[in-house]
Design an enzyme around this catalytic site. Sequence first.
Site, PDB file in Angstrom:
ATOM      1  N   ASP A   9       5.566  -8.818   5.268  1.00 26.97           N
ATOM      2  CA  ASP A   9       5.795  -9.019   3.770  1.00 26.97           C
ATOM      3  C   ASP A   9       7.314  -9.229   3.457  1.00 26.97           C
ATOM      4  O   ASP A   9       8.298  -9.033   4.010  1.00 26.97           O
ATOM      5  CB  ASP A   9       5.388  -7.871   2.765  1.00 26.97           C
ATOM      6  N   ASN A  32       1.267   5.957  -0.817  1.00 26.07           N
ATOM      7  CA  ASN A  32       0.059   5.885  -1.549  1.00 26.07           C
ATOM      8  C   ASN A  32      -1.248   4.925  -0.916  1.00 26.07           C
ATOM      9  O   ASN A  32      -2.142   4.926  -1.365  1.00 26.07           O
ATOM     10  CB  ASN A  32       0.173   4.981  -3.230  1.00 26.07           C
ATOM     11  N   HIS A  77      -0.657   2.421   1.090  1.00 29.23           N
ATOM     12  CA  HIS A  77      -0.602   0.731   0.933  1.00 29.23           C
ATOM     13  C   HIS A  77      -0.299   0.480   2.507  1.00 29.23           C
ATOM     14  O   HIS A  77       0.602   1.191   3.113  1.00 29.23           O
ATOM     15  CB  HIS A  77       0.345   0.136   0.081  1.00 29.23           C
ATOM     16  N   GLU A  84      -1.726  -2.823  -2.231  1.00 26.37           N
ATOM     17  CA  GLU A  84      -1.843  -1.713  -3.069  1.00 26.37           C
ATOM     18  C   GLU A  84      -3.047  -1.198  -3.329  1.00 26.37           C
ATOM     19  O   GLU A  84      -3.954  -1.963  -3.443  1.00 26.37           O
ATOM     20  CB  GLU A  84      -0.924  -1.867  -4.473  1.00 26.37           C
TER      21      GLU A  84
HETATM   22  C1  GLP Z   1       7.258  -0.958   2.194  1.00 30.03           C
HETATM   23  C2  GLP Z   1       6.736  -1.709   3.179  1.00 30.03           C
HETATM   24  C3  GLP Z   1       5.649  -1.325   3.945  1.00 30.03           C
HETATM   25  C4  GLP Z   1       6.111  -0.076   4.443  1.00 30.03           C
HETATM   26  C5  GLP Z   1       6.356   0.989   3.472  1.00 30.03           C
HETATM   27  C6  GLP Z   1       6.903   2.598   3.990  1.00 30.03           C
HETATM   28  O1  GLP Z   1       6.443  -0.677   1.019  1.00 30.03           O
HETATM   29  N1  GLP Z   1       6.281  -2.915   2.376  1.00 30.03           N
HETATM   30  O2  GLP Z   1       5.277  -2.105   4.935  1.00 30.03           O
HETATM   31  O3  GLP Z   1       5.129   0.610   5.495  1.00 30.03           O
HETATM   32  O4  GLP Z   1       7.350   0.576   2.523  1.00 30.03           O
HETATM   33  O5  GLP Z   1       8.091   2.524   3.994  1.00 30.03           O
HETATM   34  P1  GLP Z   1       8.817   3.657   4.565  1.00 30.03           P
HETATM   35  O6  GLP Z   1       8.591   3.561   6.266  1.00 30.03           O
HETATM   36  O7  GLP Z   1      10.096   3.436   4.405  1.00 30.03           O
HETATM   37  O8  GLP Z   1       8.259   5.053   4.028  1.00 30.03           O
END
Ligand code: GLP
Length: 250
Positions: A67, A136, A138, A143
């Site tokens: 993404d 959440n 995702h 989402e």
């Molecule tokens: C973002 C990314 C996800 C990732 C998530 C969790 O939303 N798009 O790919 O898994 O954050 O992030 P973190 O690893 O910093 O908790």
Amino acid sequence: MRVFVCKDYEDISGRASEEIAALIREKPTCVLGLATGSTPEGMYRKLCECYQAGELDFSGVRTVNLDEYYPISPENPQSYHSFMNRVLFERVNIRREQTYLPDGMAADANAACLDYERMIRELGGIDLQVLGIGQNGHIGFNEPGESLIPLTHKTALSENTVNANARFFQHMEDVPRYALTMGMKTILSARRILVLANGKSKASAVAAMLSGRVTTSCPASFLNLHDDVTLFCDRDALSAMETSGDKETL
Ligand code: GLP
């Protein structure tokens, strides 16, 4: 889904990097599906260390990222382009023209998403997709909601995600509200999937993912539809469930 309870974040990062290193050695031209966020940073650090020790060659590796924010310029330090440059691409001998992320500057987001899907097909599909998990539930930027979108698409970020991302930006108004993300079918088309999760903030998402139900209220639960998913997590990430030791679920 195979669940491995790791000692700590270092252990998660080490095990994940070993899986990737083994794949690169077995298939030097493999297509890696990569993720951003703080969770995989340790894994990237260990992969860079392997490269620096002369143990890994990235010259044939192709990468596609899950993404990117939208709109955002690749030069913006908070873009996922910049993140990937910092944590991996600038540190190993990967060929930059073999690394792909969704185009956060595309004038036509829908056309850019179609192009991204075509590009993944032309690469021959993703051999191994790495995923973090949002608080959440995702994955990528798919989402929770009433429905999920199968292919790469533009999406509005939930309030929970905007708040979680705010720590990376100086002002709340700078936090992106949209993103381009692989869809659930894109992710599930990867031949293998690795999920990394650590810390208590992920405990309810992990519990929902492992609950045995598939629901759009926890997009990560769709990973139960895939035959080859491995979760590396710590005990905190499992703390909303009753479990211990390495175990096989579903
Ligand atoms: C973002 C990314 C996800 C990732 C998530 C969790 O939303 N798009 O790919 O898994 O954050 O992030 P973190 O690893 O910093 O908790």
